[in-house]
Design an enzyme around this catalytic site. Sequence first.
Site, PDB file in Angstrom:
ATOM      1  N   THR A 116       0.829  -1.203   0.000  1.00 18.38           N
ATOM      2  CA  THR A 116       0.000   0.000   0.000  1.00 18.38           C
ATOM      3  C   THR A 116       0.866   1.255   0.000  1.00 18.38           C
ATOM      4  OG1 THR A 116      -1.726  -1.186   1.216  1.00 18.38           O
ATOM      5  CG2 THR A 116      -1.863   1.210   1.181  1.00 18.38           C
ATOM      6  N   LYS A 163       2.105  -3.150  12.956  1.00 21.79           N
ATOM      7  CA  LYS A 163       2.873  -3.030  11.731  1.00 21.79           C
ATOM      8  C   LYS A 163       4.100  -3.929  11.803  1.00 21.79           C
ATOM      9  CE  LYS A 163       3.815   1.062  10.247  1.00 21.79           C
ATOM     10  NZ  LYS A 163       3.630   0.574   8.852  1.00 21.79           N
ATOM     11  N   GLY A 164       4.721  -4.134  10.642  1.00 17.22           N
ATOM     12  CA  GLY A 164       5.982  -4.861  10.631  1.00 17.22           C
ATOM     13  C   GLY A 164       5.975  -6.159   9.871  1.00 17.22           C
ATOM     14  N   ALA A 165       4.884  -6.468   9.157  1.00 20.63           N
ATOM     15  CA  ALA A 165       4.868  -7.707   8.380  1.00 20.63           C
ATOM     16  C   ALA A 165       5.960  -7.711   7.317  1.00 20.63           C
ATOM     17  CB  ALA A 165       3.498  -7.912   7.732  1.00 20.63           C
ATOM     18  N   GLY A 166       6.344  -6.507   6.858  1.00 25.76           N
ATOM     19  CA  GLY A 166       7.408  -6.403   5.869  1.00 25.76           C
ATOM     20  C   GLY A 166       8.802  -6.358   6.468  1.00 25.76           C
ATOM     21  N   GLU A 195      10.364   2.176  10.366  1.00 26.29           N
ATOM     22  CA  GLU A 195       9.027   2.767  10.248  1.00 26.29           C
ATOM     23  C   GLU A 195       8.662   3.541  11.513  1.00 26.29           C
ATOM     24  OE1 GLU A 195       6.608  -0.208   7.243  1.00 26.29           O
ATOM     25  OE2 GLU A 195       6.800  -0.778   9.347  1.00 26.29           O
TER      26      GLU A 195
END
Length: 233
Positions: A33, A99-102, A108
């Site tokens: 996204t 967050k943080g799946a990537g 970030e």
Amino acid sequence: MSAEQERRKQQAAELAVKQIEESMIVGLGTGSTADLVTKRLAEQVAEGFDVIGVPTSRKTAELAGSLGIPLRDLQDVAHIDLTIDGADEIQPGTLFALKGAGGALLREKLVALDSSKVILVVDDTKIVDLIGNNFAVPVEVVQFGWRVPARGLGALGATIEMRLDPVTGQPFVTDNDNYVLDAAFGPIGDPNQLSRRVKEITGVIEHGLFVGVVDEVIVAGSDGTATLTPDVL
């Protein structure tokens, strides 16, 4: 992801980009996204729009640089005006985010905390009653002795998995040369408390709980886009 979902996310990304003003320093998020935001911003830069981007990962830096967006490292700017990123889960009302799946959670969060405003762009599948409902909490830890923070997370009630690189099958290594432990707590009733307790564990660098960080969420849904702001700060 269906073509319709992709179209809705594109609309939400464009809505977020409209908040970027000339001469701003903009935090560029990481993930599919966030990539839509970066690409839309690059189109404006190609037309003469003046901004500086601060990427949250090497992957984002490569994309933004290849598209002609001028870039600076976080340490080379005094402050960031606006950061736009994605998220894995959003809790309405508080706008607590996971967050943080990537794997870019540390950068970030650093970029977000240095920003005057943080906007997250998601589709409506990312809206949950409690964060932790569908995703484990990513926890970035030092490589040396990583089992020590793993035991600490287990003592807090988490089921731990070492994140693996999908190509090599070896432990995933972040841009900061750390490992990521995915800590599944289930739905998290008190993200503030869990955030503090995880950070107290020796060997933990950062985690993917974004508590009190997000100012606005733009949600792409079947009925169009909706904007959420926090009820509780």
